[in-house]
Design a protein around this motif. Structure first.
Motif, PDB file in Angstrom:
ATOM      1  N   ILE A  61      59.118  50.957  79.495  1.00 22.63           N
ATOM      2  CA  ILE A  61      60.278  50.278  80.097  1.00 22.63           C
ATOM      3  C   ILE A  61      61.155  51.307  80.811  1.00 22.63           C
ATOM      4  CG2 ILE A  61      62.408  48.996  79.636  1.00 22.63           C
ATOM      5  CD1 ILE A  61      60.307  47.142  78.892  1.00 22.63           C
ATOM      6  N   LEU A 126      63.602  44.996  76.722  1.00 19.21           N
ATOM      7  CA  LEU A 126      62.364  44.930  75.947  1.00 19.21           C
ATOM      8  C   LEU A 126      62.510  43.883  74.860  1.00 19.21           C
ATOM      9  CD1 LEU A 126      59.609  46.142  75.218  1.00 19.21           C
ATOM     10  CD2 LEU A 126      60.788  48.034  74.112  1.00 19.21           C
ATOM     11  N   PRO A 159      54.519  43.453  73.074  1.00 18.46           N
ATOM     12  CA  PRO A 159      55.706  43.928  73.791  1.00 18.46           C
ATOM     13  C   PRO A 159      55.848  43.262  75.163  1.00 18.46           C
ATOM     14  CG  PRO A 159      54.090  45.692  73.571  1.00 18.46           C
ATOM     15  CD  PRO A 159      53.581  44.532  72.778  1.00 18.46           C
ATOM     16  N   MET A 161      58.327  42.897  78.636  1.00 18.63           N
ATOM     17  CA  MET A 161      59.421  43.414  79.456  1.00 18.63           C
ATOM     18  C   MET A 161      60.040  42.244  80.191  1.00 18.63           C
ATOM     19  SD  MET A 161      59.231  46.190  82.480  1.00 18.63           S
ATOM     20  CE  MET A 161      57.716  45.818  83.201  1.00 18.63           C
TER      21      MET A 161
END
Ligand SMILES: [Zn+2]
Length: 486
Positions: A61, A126, A159, A161
């Motif tokens: 990120i 995030l 994860p 973004m």
């Protein structure tokens, strides 16, 4: 009287990061697989299980923020976003509220005609992805047994973004060009595979219109369920037209979430503002705030790859390549790197791109071997460019040489020397071939003199043949003409 309207669009993108493991546990981060096989107590939200942040995801990120020139605050934290929905086993999602990892930044993008534009970013933060629910059966789900939902938590905790733009885009075409640039940049950074069809890139568009020339934002609707860039473009264009029609007929736009109906090409209401969620964000007590080390940030910044927009500006500006040629190179990163190395040696971008996008790409497609992995090294291709540029060989010989280099022939300079392939630009040598050809084709020469001037091409072709392709074609043409008219 109809007023002139200006559309205002902001884009929110969710992008699944390409990491080995999930955001807060050690489960594999892989698309697909048997349902619920990539899960553990953490991503299933079992009581007492504790999350541990994935350092690689944080790095990705921050690198993305740096690529867009964003500010990287020294501290960041995770918050709980609370909502009751079966695709989140914890009944909250770990996200970031008021202290995202990156703030601001600019996404540059280009239109088909090569115009460069830009749109500011609000933030990139995030969070963790949700699981996936599949609704099946024929009923409405309210009567037991009439329908059911299946839950797969393989995706829960991947994860994610979230990249939020400012409302600074003013057409459906600009919105798609912005998304293209974002996608290309994320690919260059190797942080995601950004596949809309697999859901690793998903986007929502906030659309409103206002009277042209005014600055206050109109009431917006949020469009969801777009599954390709083409549907993004169609959905935004259709929503802009719908809002203008509502306003022109004296109505008011209602703030709501609308879904895109691909089949009918229209947006339809999904939920109104009254149902809007109150997420009751609060700092996640299981996760300590993050301090982002300045030396890490500096190190990541130094190691950023060449970005698509940098290449685009260099290729179309300094190098004078067409928008299409530039985009073809940029969309094949290994090929663009190969091209850059050839140009660094040949200093002739135009001829280098002709070979790379032309004959070399054709051979690569034909054989399934990438240009960069082929026998044609950047040094040898630069030699070939120099041979053509200095007119030592003509384009026909160059093509033959390239085929031989592809087969492992090595240095084109060496082949030319060894086989005497250098182009004959010596007028007396070419003249000998011309004399031979004219003498051997007396009938054709007579035809020419009788007015059938279209036989000229045939005669020049014979000269090229007699020279085994080595004569300078322009010189051959000039000498044949001269001899015939004397
Ligand atoms: Zn897990």
């Amino acid at each position: 009287m109809n007023r002139a309207w200006e559309p205002v669009i902001g884009i929110e993108c969710h992008v699944e990061l390409k990491t080995a493991t999930k955001m807060f546990c050690g489960c594999r981060n892989e698309f697909g697989g048997e349902p619920n096989t990539k899960t553990c107590p953490v991503c299933l939200g079992m009581p007492g299980a504790l999350p541990v942040p994935n350092a690689k995801a944080i790095e990705q990120i921050v690198r993305t923020g740096l690529a867009f020139g964003a500010e990287i605050p020294a501290f960041s934290k995770f918050d709980r976003k609370n909502y009751f929905y079966p695709d989140m086993p914890k009944d909250y999602q770990i996200s970031q509220y008021d202290m995202p990892l990156t703030v601001g930044g600019i996404v540059k993008y280009w239109l088909e005609d090569g115009t460069m534009k830009q749109c500011r970013l609000t933030r990139i933060h995030l969070e963790e992805d949700t699981g996936k629910s599949t609704h099946a059966g024929s009923g409405d789900g309210r009567i037991a047994g009439s329908s059911y939902s299946l839950l797969d938590f393989n995706r829960a905790g991947v994860p994610l973004m979230e990249c939020v733009s400012e409302p600074e885009l003013h057409s459906a075409r600009d919105a798609v060009a912005y998304l293209e640039s974002l996608r290309r940049t994320l690919l260059a950074l190797e942080v995601s595979d950004v596949k809309m069809e697999e859901g690793s890139l998903r986007c929502d568009a906030n659309v409103s219109v206002r009277v042209a020339g005014t600055t206050e934002l109109g009431t917006k609707s949020e469009i969801k369920n777009m599954n390709s860039f083409r549907s993004v473009e169609r959905a935004i264009a259709s929503e802009i037209a719908r809002q203008i029609e509502v306003l022109d007929s004296g109505g008011r736009v209602v703030q709501e979430t609308r879904g895109w109906d691909e089949l009918h090409g229209v947006t339809h209401p999904m939920r109104s503002k009254e149902e809007a969620h109150d997420y009751r964000y609060f700092p996640d007590p299981d996760l300590v705030p993050l301090a982002i080390a300045r030396n890490d940030v500096e190190r990541w910044k130094e190691k950023l790859p060449t970005l698509p927009c940098e290449r685009f500006e260099r290729y179309t500006g300094e190098y004078g390549l067409s928008v299409n040629a530039a985009a073809q190179l940029i969309d094949n990163i290994p090929l663009a790197r190969y091209f850059d190395e050839v140009v660094a040696r040949s200093e002739n971008p135009q001829q280098s791109s002709n070979f790379v996008l032309g004959e070399l790409s054709r051979l690569a497609n034909e054989t399934g071997v990438a240009v960069g992995d082929s026998n044609v090294t950047v040094e040898h291709l630069a030699e070939l460019v120099a041979l053509v540029q200095s007119k030592r060989i003509n384009s026909k010989i160059a093509k033959e040489l390239l085929a031989r280099m592809w087969e492992g022939g090595g240095s084109p300079n060496a082949i030319v020397e060894r086989e005497g392939l250098a182009q004959t630009s010596d007028p007396s040598a070419v003249e000998r071939f011309v004399d031979e050809v004219l003498a051997a084709n007396a009938a054709v020469v007579a035809d020419y003199k009788a007015g059938k001037t279209n036989v000229l091409g045939f005669l020049v072709g014979q000269v090229m043949k007699a020279s085994r392709g080595k004569a300078d074609p322009a010189l051959a043409n000039e000498l044949v003409k001269k001899k015939l008219s004397s």
